[in-house]
Design a protein around this motif. Structure first.
Motif, PDB file in Angstrom:
ATOM      1  N   GLU A  82      11.204  -7.214  -3.022  1.00  0.00           N
ATOM      2  CA  GLU A  82      11.408  -7.818  -1.704  1.00  0.00           C
ATOM      3  C   GLU A  82      10.545  -9.066  -1.528  1.00  0.00           C
ATOM      4  OE1 GLU A  82      12.874  -6.784   1.653  1.00  0.00           O
ATOM      5  OE2 GLU A  82      14.333  -6.333   0.084  1.00  0.00           O
ATOM      6  N   SER A  83       9.315  -8.992  -2.029  1.00  0.00           N
ATOM      7  CA  SER A  83       8.377 -10.086  -1.781  1.00  0.00           C
ATOM      8  C   SER A  83       8.773 -11.337  -2.550  1.00  0.00           C
ATOM      9  CB  SER A  83       6.966  -9.668  -2.168  1.00  0.00           C
ATOM     10  OG  SER A  83       6.877  -9.589  -3.567  1.00  0.00           O
TER      11      SER A  83
ATOM     12  N   CYS B 106       8.143   2.761  -4.707  1.00  0.00           N
ATOM     13  CA  CYS B 106       8.072   1.961  -3.474  1.00  0.00           C
ATOM     14  C   CYS B 106       7.406   0.628  -3.745  1.00  0.00           C
ATOM     15  CB  CYS B 106       7.278   2.698  -2.398  1.00  0.00           C
ATOM     16  SG  CYS B 106       8.048   4.200  -1.857  1.00  0.00           S
TER      17      CYS B 106
ATOM     18  N   LYS C 164      10.750   4.445   2.834  1.00  0.00           N
ATOM     19  CA  LYS C 164      11.134   3.112   3.318  1.00  0.00           C
ATOM     20  C   LYS C 164       9.956   2.436   4.007  1.00  0.00           C
ATOM     21  CE  LYS C 164      15.835   3.097   2.919  1.00  0.00           C
ATOM     22  NZ  LYS C 164      16.656   2.072   2.354  1.00  0.00           N
ATOM     23  N   GLN C 165       9.260   3.207   4.854  1.00  0.00           N
ATOM     24  CA  GLN C 165       8.132   2.654   5.585  1.00  0.00           C
ATOM     25  C   GLN C 165       6.992   2.294   4.641  1.00  0.00           C
ATOM     26  OE1 GLN C 165       9.839   5.417   6.347  1.00  0.00           O
ATOM     27  NE2 GLN C 165       9.806   5.870   8.521  1.00  0.00           N
TER      28      GLN C 165
ATOM     29  N   LYS D 117       7.779  -0.854   2.954  1.00  0.00           N
ATOM     30  CA  LYS D 117       7.622  -1.980   3.888  1.00  0.00           C
ATOM     31  C   LYS D 117       6.137  -2.287   4.103  1.00  0.00           C
ATOM     32  CE  LYS D 117       9.053  -3.604   8.367  1.00  0.00           C
ATOM     33  NZ  LYS D 117       8.601  -3.078   9.652  1.00  0.00           N
TER      34      LYS D 117
ATOM     35  N   ALA E 214       8.808  -3.096  -3.188  1.00  0.00           N
ATOM     36  CA  ALA E 214       8.092  -4.087  -2.370  1.00  0.00           C
ATOM     37  C   ALA E 214       7.932  -5.388  -3.146  1.00  0.00           C
ATOM     38  CB  ALA E 214       6.728  -3.538  -1.954  1.00  0.00           C
TER      39      ALA E 214
ATOM     40  N   LEU F 166       4.914  -4.170   1.211  1.00  0.00           N
ATOM     41  CA  LEU F 166       5.381  -5.559   1.288  1.00  0.00           C
ATOM     42  C   LEU F 166       4.506  -6.354   2.252  1.00  0.00           C
ATOM     43  CD1 LEU F 166       7.543  -7.710   0.704  1.00  0.00           C
ATOM     44  CD2 LEU F 166       8.849  -6.788   2.600  1.00  0.00           C
ATOM     45  N   GLU F 167       4.243  -5.763   3.420  1.00  0.00           N
ATOM     46  CA  GLU F 167       3.380  -6.448   4.393  1.00  0.00           C
ATOM     47  C   GLU F 167       1.979  -6.634   3.828  1.00  0.00           C
ATOM     48  OE1 GLU F 167       5.503  -4.861   8.492  1.00  0.00           O
ATOM     49  OE2 GLU F 167       3.654  -3.927   7.801  1.00  0.00           O
TER      50      GLU F 167
END
Lengths: 294, 97
Positions: A47-48, A40, A188-189, A192, A44, A195-196
């Motif tokens: 994605e970032s 994960c 998935k969460q 995310k 992330a 990433l946040e």
């Protein structure tokens, strides 16, 4: 699709470039959830779209401490419990870096508990990912500060009677700006949230519940890693913004997951710059301001 | 890499690095299309690895890849593969300098 086609297409696992391939396969047991959290985290990072040369990862000791050795980033494997102090020094020495602390519950909340408390209080700009498997995995399954009441461990053969930590509550009370909890089932969460967390400025605390099939599950006769994931699936409730007071964990009881806290507070460096600017006026040259993450 | 499907069925496929699999069955139990199953043979360490039992159901969503703790499996959509076939092959993630 034949084998030669695949070679021509140069297909590789999307996370392969984030891992030190020469060190794989890793040492984690079959069914251990730590590998999934690393997966994960790699997603992330993709994605970032961060410059990976500006991301550093710091781990303590323990099963999760091995993460620093497997991720193909600038990384450091510190002494037991001292991941956050090292990361603090790294961040203050080079404010350009995004420093991620990736460690286990025993390392962060027991041996390094004081450091966790104070880094959160100062709002040091760190992303802390705490993989909570309710036990000390590497040393043989002793009672950790997160072991729920009633769980059997090697040092508590008749069940644990100590009150465990509620880690999100602890981080929230100490002033973390972002607190979330997910399990390894919520991939998935979790990706995310990571990433946040990477994008957020300030002290970020993400708790990832992971199964330990070799020690925790076997001592308590809870089956394999996949059985624990099914338990997470059944018993977890997503409550974003839940009061962290109410998210304590019980043995095989309900799990409240979600993003609990997301607020803004000046980080330690910002507070220092502001304070000295007020005090010294023009003479003071702010430290580490022109850089920042974005 | 192995286990590339010989015949194109469904919307996607999975690739399994059989030798690093530890047989935890995360991918098999949590595949949303229930299209994976354990292989009959085992790898060098003695673990049964996943194979695509019902390739027609696979959507290539890569949730197996997200669950895998050993980085042994990942899914791809055929349309993404087709896209990469025409121009010069480009890795999914740019190589790190």
């Amino acid at each position: 699709m034949s084998e030669t086609d695949l070679l021509e297409l140069e297909i590789e696992n999307p996370v392969a470039s984030y891992l030190r391939q020469e060190r794989l396969p890793h040492i984690w047991c079959p069914g251990c959830g730590i590998g999934t959290t690393v997966n994960c985290f790699a997603r992330a990072l993709t994605e970032s779209a961060m410059d990976l040369d500006r991301v550093a990862i710091v781990s303590g000791i323990g099963c999760t401490g091995r993460v620093a050795g497997y991720l193909n980033l600038d990384s450091f494997h510190t002494t037991h419990g001292r991941a956050i102090p090292f990361a603090t020094g790294l961040k203050l020495g080079n404010p350009d870096l995004k420093v991620v602390v990736y460690s286990g519950d025993g390392d962060l909340s027991a041996i390094g508990g004081n450091h966790l408390v104070h880094a959160a209080r100062r709002n040091m700009d760190l992303t802390v990912i705490c993989v909570n498997n309710f036990t000390y995995g590497m040393t043989g399954g002793q009672v950790a500060p997160t072991t729920p009441i009633g769980a059997t461990q090697t040092t508590m053969p008749y069940g644990n009677f100590e009150n465990p930590f509620n880690l999100p509550f602890l981080a929230d009370a100490c002033g973390a700006v972002y607190v979330a909890r997910w399990t390894v089932y919520h991939v998935k969460q979790l990706a995310k949230a990571m990433l946040e967390g990477l994008r957020k400025k300030g002290f970020v605390f993400i708790e990832a519940l992971a199964p330990c099939p070799t020690l925790y599950s076997r001592r308590n006769r809870l089956g394999d890693g996949v059985d624990q994931l099914k338990y997470y699936k059944e018993k977890s409730k997503i409550v974003n913004g839940a009061d962290t007071k109410d998210v304590g964990l019980t043995f095989q009881g309900d799990i409240v997951v979600g993003r609990f806290v997301d607020r803004e507070r000046p980080t330690w460096l910002d507070a220092m710059n502001e304070h000295y600017s007020q005090h010294f006026g023009e003479k003071y040259v702010p430290y580490g301001v022109s850089h920042g993450q974005d | 890499m192995s286990e590339g499907e010989q015949v194109k069925k469904g919307k996607g496929t999975v690739f399994v690095q059989t030798e690093v699999c530890k047989g935890c069955s995360y991918c098999i139990d949590f595949c949303p299309a229930h299209c994976l199953e354990f292989s009959r043979d085992f790898n060098r360490k003695g673990y049964h690895y996943p194979v695509l039992g019902r390739p027609e159901d696979c959507t290539g969503c890569d949730l197996c890849g997200l669950y895998c703790p050993d980085f042994a499996i990942f899914g791809v959509r055929f349309k993404d593969l087709e896209k990469r076939k025409q121009p010069a092959p480009e890795p999914l993630i740019p190589a790190r300098g």
